[in-house]
Write a protein that holds these residues in place. Sequence first.
Motif, PDB file in Angstrom:
ATOM      1  N   HIS A 404      -5.875  -3.710  -5.919  1.00 42.25           N
ATOM      2  CA  HIS A 404      -6.645  -2.488  -5.673  1.00 42.25           C
ATOM      3  C   HIS A 404      -7.318  -2.007  -6.962  1.00 42.25           C
ATOM      4  O   HIS A 404      -8.506  -1.642  -6.968  1.00 42.25           O
ATOM      5  N   GLU A 405      -6.574  -2.031  -8.056  1.00 40.25           N
ATOM      6  CA  GLU A 405      -7.111  -1.577  -9.352  1.00 40.25           C
ATOM      7  C   GLU A 405      -8.249  -2.476  -9.837  1.00 40.25           C
ATOM      8  O   GLU A 405      -9.136  -2.025 -10.571  1.00 40.25           O
ATOM      9  N   LYS A 406      -8.235  -3.751  -9.418  1.00 36.88           N
ATOM     10  CA  LYS A 406      -9.254  -4.702  -9.865  1.00 36.88           C
ATOM     11  C   LYS A 406     -10.339  -4.908  -8.813  1.00 36.88           C
ATOM     12  O   LYS A 406     -11.111  -5.864  -8.857  1.00 36.88           O
ATOM     13  N   ASN A 407     -10.387  -3.981  -7.841  1.00 32.53           N
ATOM     14  CA  ASN A 407     -11.423  -3.977  -6.792  1.00 32.53           C
ATOM     15  C   ASN A 407     -11.413  -5.237  -5.923  1.00 32.53           C
ATOM     16  O   ASN A 407     -12.434  -5.634  -5.368  1.00 32.53           O
ATOM     17  N   LEU A 408     -10.251  -5.876  -5.799  1.00 34.39           N
ATOM     18  CA  LEU A 408     -10.098  -7.007  -4.896  1.00 34.39           C
ATOM     19  C   LEU A 408      -9.403  -6.594  -3.604  1.00 34.39           C
ATOM     20  O   LEU A 408      -9.185  -7.416  -2.713  1.00 34.39           O
ATOM     21  N   ALA A 409      -9.068  -5.334  -3.507  1.00 32.87           N
ATOM     22  CA  ALA A 409      -8.477  -4.767  -2.288  1.00 32.87           C
ATOM     23  C   ALA A 409      -8.697  -3.268  -2.323  1.00 32.87           C
ATOM     24  O   ALA A 409      -8.845  -2.676  -3.395  1.00 32.87           O
ATOM     25  N   HIS A 410      -8.736  -2.646  -1.163  1.00 28.92           N
ATOM     26  CA  HIS A 410      -8.806  -1.178  -1.129  1.00 28.92           C
ATOM     27  C   HIS A 410      -7.800  -0.644  -0.131  1.00 28.92           C
ATOM     28  O   HIS A 410      -7.518  -1.278   0.899  1.00 28.92           O
ATOM     29  N   GLU A 411      -7.256   0.496  -0.473  1.00 32.32           N
ATOM     30  CA  GLU A 411      -6.213   1.105   0.346  1.00 32.32           C
ATOM     31  C   GLU A 411      -6.830   1.761   1.574  1.00 32.32           C
ATOM     32  O   GLU A 411      -7.838   2.471   1.482  1.00 32.32           O
ATOM     33  N   LEU A 412      -6.232   1.525   2.721  1.00 32.32           N
ATOM     34  CA  LEU A 412      -6.708   2.113   3.970  1.00 32.32           C
ATOM     35  C   LEU A 412      -6.030   3.452   4.194  1.00 32.32           C
ATOM     36  O   LEU A 412      -4.889   3.669   3.753  1.00 32.32           O
ATOM     37  N   PRO A 413      -6.702   4.377   4.903  1.00 32.05           N
ATOM     38  CA  PRO A 413      -6.082   5.675   5.187  1.00 32.05           C
ATOM     39  C   PRO A 413      -4.774   5.498   5.952  1.00 32.05           C
ATOM     40  O   PRO A 413      -4.672   4.659   6.850  1.00 32.05           O
ATOM     41  N   SER A 414      -3.754   6.246   5.569  1.00 35.72           N
ATOM     42  CA  SER A 414      -2.454   6.145   6.238  1.00 35.72           C
ATOM     43  C   SER A 414      -2.516   6.776   7.604  1.00 35.72           C
ATOM     44  O   SER A 414      -3.138   7.828   7.796  1.00 35.72           O
ATOM     45  N   ASN A 415      -1.840   6.149   8.578  1.00 39.25           N
ATOM     46  CA  ASN A 415      -1.736   6.723   9.915  1.00 39.25           C
ATOM     47  C   ASN A 415      -0.696   7.829   9.916  1.00 39.25           C
ATOM     48  O   ASN A 415       0.338   7.748   9.257  1.00 39.25           O
ATOM     49  N   THR A 416      -0.962   8.886  10.647  1.00 40.92           N
ATOM     50  CA  THR A 416       0.012   9.976  10.776  1.00 40.92           C
ATOM     51  C   THR A 416       1.217   9.467  11.539  1.00 40.92           C
ATOM     52  O   THR A 416       1.095   8.845  12.587  1.00 40.92           O
ATOM     53  N   THR A 418       5.303  10.292  12.962  1.00 37.49           N
ATOM     54  CA  THR A 418       6.307  11.321  13.257  1.00 37.49           C
ATOM     55  C   THR A 418       7.671  10.929  12.712  1.00 37.49           C
ATOM     56  O   THR A 418       8.608  11.704  12.768  1.00 37.49           O
ATOM     57  N   THR A 419       7.786   9.689  12.226  1.00 37.37           N
ATOM     58  CA  THR A 419       9.071   9.251  11.686  1.00 37.37           C
ATOM     59  C   THR A 419       9.236   9.771  10.265  1.00 37.37           C
ATOM     60  O   THR A 419       8.274  10.104   9.585  1.00 37.37           O
ATOM     61  N   ARG A 420      10.482   9.824   9.850  1.00 34.06           N
ATOM     62  CA  ARG A 420      10.775  10.302   8.513  1.00 34.06           C
ATOM     63  C   ARG A 420      10.406   9.251   7.474  1.00 34.06           C
ATOM     64  O   ARG A 420      10.255   8.089   7.774  1.00 34.06           O
ATOM     65  N   GLY A 421      10.335   9.698   6.231  1.00 38.61           N
ATOM     66  CA  GLY A 421      10.075   8.780   5.138  1.00 38.61           C
ATOM     67  C   GLY A 421       8.596   8.663   4.812  1.00 38.61           C
ATOM     68  O   GLY A 421       7.729   9.224   5.482  1.00 38.61           O
ATOM     69  N   ARG A 422       8.350   7.948   3.742  1.00 34.23           N
ATOM     70  CA  ARG A 422       6.993   7.756   3.255  1.00 34.23           C
ATOM     71  C   ARG A 422       6.206   6.842   4.202  1.00 34.23           C
ATOM     72  O   ARG A 422       6.716   5.805   4.623  1.00 34.23           O
ATOM     73  N   PRO A 423       4.965   7.208   4.568  1.00 37.36           N
ATOM     74  CA  PRO A 423       4.177   6.353   5.475  1.00 37.36           C
ATOM     75  C   PRO A 423       3.849   5.011   4.817  1.00 37.36           C
ATOM     76  O   PRO A 423       3.657   4.926   3.605  1.00 37.36           O
ATOM     77  N   LYS A 424       3.808   3.942   5.635  1.00 38.24           N
ATOM     78  CA  LYS A 424       3.542   2.596   5.140  1.00 38.24           C
ATOM     79  C   LYS A 424       2.090   2.472   4.694  1.00 38.24           C
ATOM     80  O   LYS A 424       1.178   2.931   5.369  1.00 38.24           O
ATOM     81  N   LYS A 425       1.881   1.847   3.542  1.00 35.23           N
ATOM     82  CA  LYS A 425       0.531   1.656   3.018  1.00 35.23           C
ATOM     83  C   LYS A 425      -0.036   0.313   3.481  1.00 35.23           C
ATOM     84  O   LYS A 425       0.654  -0.696   3.461  1.00 35.23           O
ATOM     85  N   TYR A 426      -1.299   0.329   3.844  1.00 33.89           N
ATOM     86  CA  TYR A 426      -2.009  -0.899   4.214  1.00 33.89           C
ATOM     87  C   TYR A 426      -3.210  -1.084   3.291  1.00 33.89           C
ATOM     88  O   TYR A 426      -3.881  -0.112   2.922  1.00 33.89           O
ATOM     89  N   TYR A 427      -3.464  -2.323   2.948  1.00 36.06           N
ATOM     90  CA  TYR A 427      -4.590  -2.651   2.087  1.00 36.06           C
ATOM     91  C   TYR A 427      -5.470  -3.701   2.781  1.00 36.06           C
ATOM     92  O   TYR A 427      -4.960  -4.589   3.473  1.00 36.06           O
ATOM     93  N   GLN A 428      -6.762  -3.596   2.552  1.00 39.73           N
ATOM     94  CA  GLN A 428      -7.669  -4.641   3.006  1.00 39.73           C
ATOM     95  C   GLN A 428      -8.066  -5.451   1.782  1.00 39.73           C
ATOM     96  O   GLN A 428      -8.676  -4.944   0.842  1.00 39.73           O
ATOM     97  N   ILE A 429      -7.736  -6.742   1.824  1.00 40.90           N
ATOM     98  CA  ILE A 429      -7.994  -7.624   0.684  1.00 40.90           C
ATOM     99  C   ILE A 429      -9.335  -8.325   0.858  1.00 40.90           C
ATOM    100  O   ILE A 429      -9.655  -8.818   1.949  1.00 40.90           O
ATOM    101  N   HIS A 430     -10.118  -8.362  -0.180  1.00 42.86           N
ATOM    102  CA  HIS A 430     -11.396  -9.075  -0.121  1.00 42.86           C
ATOM    103  C   HIS A 430     -11.565  -9.926  -1.382  1.00 42.86           C
ATOM    104  O   HIS A 430     -12.006  -9.447  -2.420  1.00 42.86           O
ATOM    105  N   LEU A 431     -11.179 -11.183  -1.249  1.00 45.38           N
ATOM    106  CA  LEU A 431     -11.283 -12.117  -2.364  1.00 45.38           C
ATOM    107  C   LEU A 431     -12.675 -12.728  -2.469  1.00 45.38           C
ATOM    108  O   LEU A 431     -13.022 -13.355  -3.475  1.00 45.38           O
ATOM    109  N   TYR A 432     -13.495 -12.561  -1.400  1.00 48.41           N
ATOM    110  CA  TYR A 432     -14.826 -13.171  -1.386  1.00 48.41           C
ATOM    111  C   TYR A 432     -15.897 -12.118  -1.254  1.00 48.41           C
ATOM    112  O   TYR A 432     -15.673 -11.037  -0.767  1.00 48.41           O
TER     113      TYR A 432
END
Length: 432
Positions: A404-416, A418-432
């Motif tokens: 993500h820091e090297k612009n080879l992936a970007h973080e997607l918005p987290s889904n809301t 209702t479960t406890r804990g930190r929401p899972k992070k998803y990234y879209q990777i673009h190597l090309y």
Amino acid sequence: MYKINVFTAKRSLSWVQQLEKIKPSFCEFHYYAYTDFEHLNELLEKYLEGGDGALFSGQIPYFYAQTHFQEATVPMHYFDISERDFYRTVTELFYEKKIAMNRIAIDFCYEENGYLGIHEWSIGKKPYLFSQTMSEYASSDIVDKAAEWHLQLHKENKVDLSFTRIAEIRERLADQNIPFIAFYPSQYAMQLTLDHFLNQLRIRQLNQNKVVVVHILIPIDKSNIEDLEYRQIALYKTILDFKQLYASSFIVHREASFIAIITTYKQFLSTTNRYSHCHLVDFLNEKLSFPVRIGWGIGDSLIESQEFAKKAATLCSSKETQGYIIENSREIGPLLYGTMLQFDDEKQQHLKNLSTTYDIPLLQLQKIEAMLEKLTTTIVSGELLSTHLGITVRSANRILKQLHEKNLAHELPSNTSTTRGRPKKYYQIHLY
């Protein structure tokens, strides 16, 4: 003894059989003469793969085989006119019959054979050429096209003589009273082609006789001896089942935490679908209840192949059955269950450039690229990356953050959620 299948137009069979005069004692020729393309197709289906190699009387049957039998693995070659043959005839025409070069039509001079040198001295008086490239011979209507080309040039009074290599059009030209000279390779030219082809077969045979080693590692806590022993026995039995089912030429050696296999390069190509898919990975993944790491090593000696195989096995994930190949300095993989590895030099060069530019290990990029191809998605989480790369979730999240820091992936918005804990992070990777 090499068994070589020779495919020729029926009208060319007589000169093709001159091979018998120059045949080495270690060669055996089998001749198959065709009358038309349909007949040629039948002969190729039956006999093309039935020998160590295939020779063709000319470009037409050769290109037909290349176009319609692209999966064929046997070496192929064709007989062509040499410059020596060509100029022996041309010289006679110039000095005895006074025929100008620009009044000749030729259907066998093209870029791939250097136009037989005619462009070097025929400036201003170039002959008519049927095609600038051999690829024209790949068309299914090549005979009709070439015949019509010759006939049209004579009809328009542009040429006085035709040179042809195509046996199938000689009768058509004769029927129309078109003057022509039918060329075919001399015994000298055939010898050159045969020598070159036999060298190809020898090199191929040397490659196929190379020793390949497979190192199959059982990732397990060695302190649990009972579990280790069970897995080692189960793996050994499954490999023997694979060997019997696929009639594989494997020599299997069993150790405590791994099994080593010695096989041939030919068997390696078959088992790995020519570097793209490992049938052994599929079989072990389906039959075993635990993952294993499969390393293929190809070197110039047995010891070197063993070292490469051990190193290749360590590149695999410990969480799912995978395969890796190391051939000299080249690493190929991972070979995954149910997935074809599209290994091409252009893609690998791109990953190498990314590795250099962004200071990311090449192997890491290769694994990520293979994982994305297997999942057919570019959207991943740390947990998913962890599973497929055989690393901890913490390490996987760190890799995603770096991408993500090297612009080879970007973080997607987290889904809301209702479960406890930190929401899972998803990234879209673009190597090309």
